[in-house]
Scaffold this motif. Sequence first.
Motif, PDB file in Angstrom:
ATOM      1  N   ARG A  44       0.829  -1.205   0.000  1.00 55.78           N
ATOM      2  CA  ARG A  44       0.000   0.000   0.000  1.00 55.78           C
ATOM      3  C   ARG A  44       0.863   1.254   0.000  1.00 55.78           C
ATOM      4  N   GLN A  47       2.246   1.867  -3.445  1.00 53.24           N
ATOM      5  CA  GLN A  47       1.199   2.363  -4.343  1.00 53.24           C
ATOM      6  C   GLN A  47       0.878   3.823  -4.040  1.00 53.24           C
ATOM      7  N   LEU A  48       0.848   4.167  -2.764  1.00 48.90           N
ATOM      8  CA  LEU A  48       0.575   5.556  -2.386  1.00 48.90           C
ATOM      9  C   LEU A  48       1.691   6.483  -2.853  1.00 48.90           C
ATOM     10  N   TYR A  51       1.004   7.195  -6.470  1.00 43.35           N
ATOM     11  CA  TYR A  51      -0.070   8.177  -6.626  1.00 43.35           C
ATOM     12  C   TYR A  51       0.453   9.597  -6.370  1.00 43.35           C
ATOM     13  N   ASP A  99     -10.834   8.915  -6.208  1.00 39.98           N
ATOM     14  CA  ASP A  99     -11.794   9.338  -5.185  1.00 39.98           C
ATOM     15  C   ASP A  99     -11.530   8.731  -3.807  1.00 39.98           C
ATOM     16  N   ASN A 100     -10.841   7.584  -3.749  1.00 38.74           N
ATOM     17  CA  ASN A 100     -10.623   6.924  -2.453  1.00 38.74           C
ATOM     18  C   ASN A 100      -9.365   7.423  -1.744  1.00 38.74           C
ATOM     19  N   LEU A 101      -8.761   8.499  -2.238  1.00 40.76           N
ATOM     20  CA  LEU A 101      -7.557   9.045  -1.612  1.00 40.76           C
ATOM     21  C   LEU A 101      -7.823  10.422  -1.027  1.00 40.76           C
ATOM     22  N   TRP A 139      -3.083   9.397   1.175  1.00 40.34           N
ATOM     23  CA  TRP A 139      -3.434   8.222   1.972  1.00 40.34           C
ATOM     24  C   TRP A 139      -4.840   7.803   1.612  1.00 40.34           C
ATOM     25  N   TYR A 140      -5.155   6.562   1.966  1.00 38.82           N
ATOM     26  CA  TYR A 140      -6.495   6.046   1.675  1.00 38.82           C
ATOM     27  C   TYR A 140      -7.507   6.639   2.642  1.00 38.82           C
ATOM     28  N   ALA A 141      -8.668   7.001   2.103  1.00 37.92           N
ATOM     29  CA  ALA A 141      -9.738   7.598   2.915  1.00 37.92           C
ATOM     30  C   ALA A 141     -10.363   6.566   3.827  1.00 37.92           C
TER      31      ALA A 141
END
Length: 141
Positions: A44, A47-48, A51, A99-101, A139-141
Amino acid sequence: MAEENRTADRGQLSLSVVEAGVGVVLILAVAMGFALGVSPPDDRAAQLDLYAEDAATVLAGEPPRHGGATRLSEVVRSSEAFERERAALRRRVARILPDNLMFRLRTPHGAVGFRKPAGVAVGSASVTTQFGDVTIWVWYA
């Protein structure tokens, strides 16, 4: 004759008993591996980081809205330029990222986005402009 008595007094395991013991240990080790499983690698953070690098690259390559070499150099040129472009910069970063970040973008004159939470995987990237560094965290929301 004394040597014969010594070897007769010693007990030895047969080779098949040793092989059976090793086989049982091997089978138990494999069974425990399946029962407990192997945790997947935590990719993760990697991947972040990707992004964040993508967003920084897009922002660094965009033309300025009012003046300067790039969009980021325009934003970090002065406090007035940052305040003028703050809302547009926030909207642009939100459109670039999925949208999930969630994100936070920091410049020498201020920051836009959300506060970074503690204890979550965070990716980051930095871009250097002639007026200062710009750092983005995602980061992931």
